[in-house]
Scaffold this motif. Structure first.
Motif, PDB file in Angstrom:
ATOM      1  N   GLY A 109      -5.600   5.764  -6.407  1.00  0.00           N
ATOM      2  CA  GLY A 109      -6.104   4.777  -5.473  1.00  0.00           C
ATOM      3  C   GLY A 109      -5.232   4.612  -4.255  1.00  0.00           C
ATOM      4  N   GLU A 110      -4.092   5.343  -4.181  1.00  0.00           N
ATOM      5  CA  GLU A 110      -3.214   5.241  -3.033  1.00  0.00           C
ATOM      6  C   GLU A 110      -3.434   6.414  -2.070  1.00  0.00           C
ATOM      7  OE1 GLU A 110       0.708   5.018  -4.617  1.00  0.00           O
ATOM      8  OE2 GLU A 110       0.450   2.977  -5.364  1.00  0.00           O
ATOM      9  N   GLN A 111      -4.505   7.158  -2.261  1.00  0.00           N
ATOM     10  CA  GLN A 111      -4.802   8.319  -1.441  1.00  0.00           C
ATOM     11  C   GLN A 111      -3.645   9.314  -1.461  1.00  0.00           C
ATOM     12  OE1 GLN A 111      -7.953   9.011   0.338  1.00  0.00           O
ATOM     13  NE2 GLN A 111      -8.354   7.583  -1.326  1.00  0.00           N
ATOM     14  N   THR A 112      -3.060   9.475  -2.636  1.00  0.00           N
ATOM     15  CA  THR A 112      -2.014  10.465  -2.822  1.00  0.00           C
ATOM     16  C   THR A 112      -2.586  11.849  -2.599  1.00  0.00           C
ATOM     17  OG1 THR A 112      -0.952   9.059  -4.470  1.00  0.00           O
ATOM     18  CG2 THR A 112      -0.333  11.385  -4.462  1.00  0.00           C
ATOM     19  N   ARG A 113      -1.866  12.661  -1.843  1.00  0.00           N
ATOM     20  CA  ARG A 113      -2.301  14.036  -1.634  1.00  0.00           C
ATOM     21  C   ARG A 113      -1.615  14.915  -2.678  1.00  0.00           C
ATOM     22  NH1 ARG A 113      -1.590  18.820   1.397  1.00  0.00           N
ATOM     23  NH2 ARG A 113      -3.602  19.633   2.123  1.00  0.00           N
ATOM     24  N   ILE A 114      -2.426  15.576  -3.478  1.00  0.00           N
ATOM     25  CA  ILE A 114      -1.898  16.426  -4.537  1.00  0.00           C
ATOM     26  C   ILE A 114      -1.686  17.816  -3.961  1.00  0.00           C
ATOM     27  CG2 ILE A 114      -2.232  17.258  -6.886  1.00  0.00           C
ATOM     28  CD1 ILE A 114      -2.070  14.220  -6.657  1.00  0.00           C
TER      29      ILE A 114
END
Length: 243
Positions: A109-114
């Motif tokens: 939900g934190e818009q983490t980019r994997i």
């Protein structure tokens, strides 16, 4: 091994707090980290804080167990069975353990980019890394590899779990993801993929091609480490995903 032999040898400027301030937390022994949490030691023969920390590790390490492995999942009741540990000290230790787990885990939900296997493994750590049963999970991503969410698909026994490809892709489609990473844990800590792991990955890569939903990786997690099948196998060369 006795953990309480060298407490008297510690000089004033080498106490845990001073050592942490001077050299950083990484140089401290586990007993010293516990000592900082506990403050002044009481009970267990009126040990110092470091002595109490060492005593706790000794108690947790009974029956040839790894104290840190026990500590990761220890309960307040188990801690309070140790002489010198009451509710205040038990809750301080448990809070620190949970904080460490959360700090290692990237929240959905934190818009983490994997953008690497390491980031993917950290994101799934809380769900998979220290579990006593095998779990199979999926990372749901958008077109820019940003995290939409995580989902545990199946939970197995201590040695095996089943993850039918249809169940995996059903969840991916239901969540509207356009890319995915799958992962499961090996409670034993052995990160070598089994023949079943390889075959399931091959099936998922074929399904991903048919559906136009690229499978970016398959990770195996356990005992604080991870393995990327994309990095150690040729499966993605056999089944290019166009990612």
């Amino acid at each position: 091994m006795t953990y309480c032999l060298r407490i008297a040898d510690m000089v004033e400027n080498e106490r845990p707090r001073e050592r942490l301030l001077a050299h950083g937390a990484k140089v401290l022994a586990t007993a010293e980290l516990i000592a900082i949490l506990l403050g002044t030691g009481q009970g267990a023969g009126k040990l110092s804080a470091v002595g109490l920390g060492q005593y706790i590790l000794q108690e947790l390490g009974q029956h040839q167990r790894d104290p840190l492995t026990v500590l990761r999942e220890v309960s307040a009741a188990e801690l309070m069975q140790i002489n010198g540990i009451g509710p205040a000290k038990a809750t301080a230790i448990l809070a620190a353990i949970e904080l460490g787990k959360r700090a290692f885990h990237s929240r959905p939900g934190e818009q983490t980019r994997i953008d690497s296997p390491a980031v993917a493994a950290a994101t799934l750590s809380q769900d998979l890394m220290w579990q006593g049963q095998e779990r199979f999970a999926v990372l749901l991503l958008d077109t820019k590899n940003r995290l939409l969410g995580t989902q545990v698909i199946t939970i197995g026994t201590a040695t095996e779990t089943l993850a039918p490809p249809r169940e995996i892709f059903r969840e991916v489609i239901r969540q509207g993801a356009t890319k995915l990473i799958v992962a499961h844990n090996h409670p034993s800590g052995n990160l070598e993929p089994s023949p079943e792991d390889i075959e399931l990955t091959r099936q998922l890569l074929r399904g991903a091609l048919l559906l136009g939903i690229p499978l970016l990786d398959h990770l195996i997690l356990g005992d604080g480490n991870y393995q990327s099948l994309r990095e150690i196998t040729s499966l993605w060369e056999e089944h290019p995903q166009g990612d």
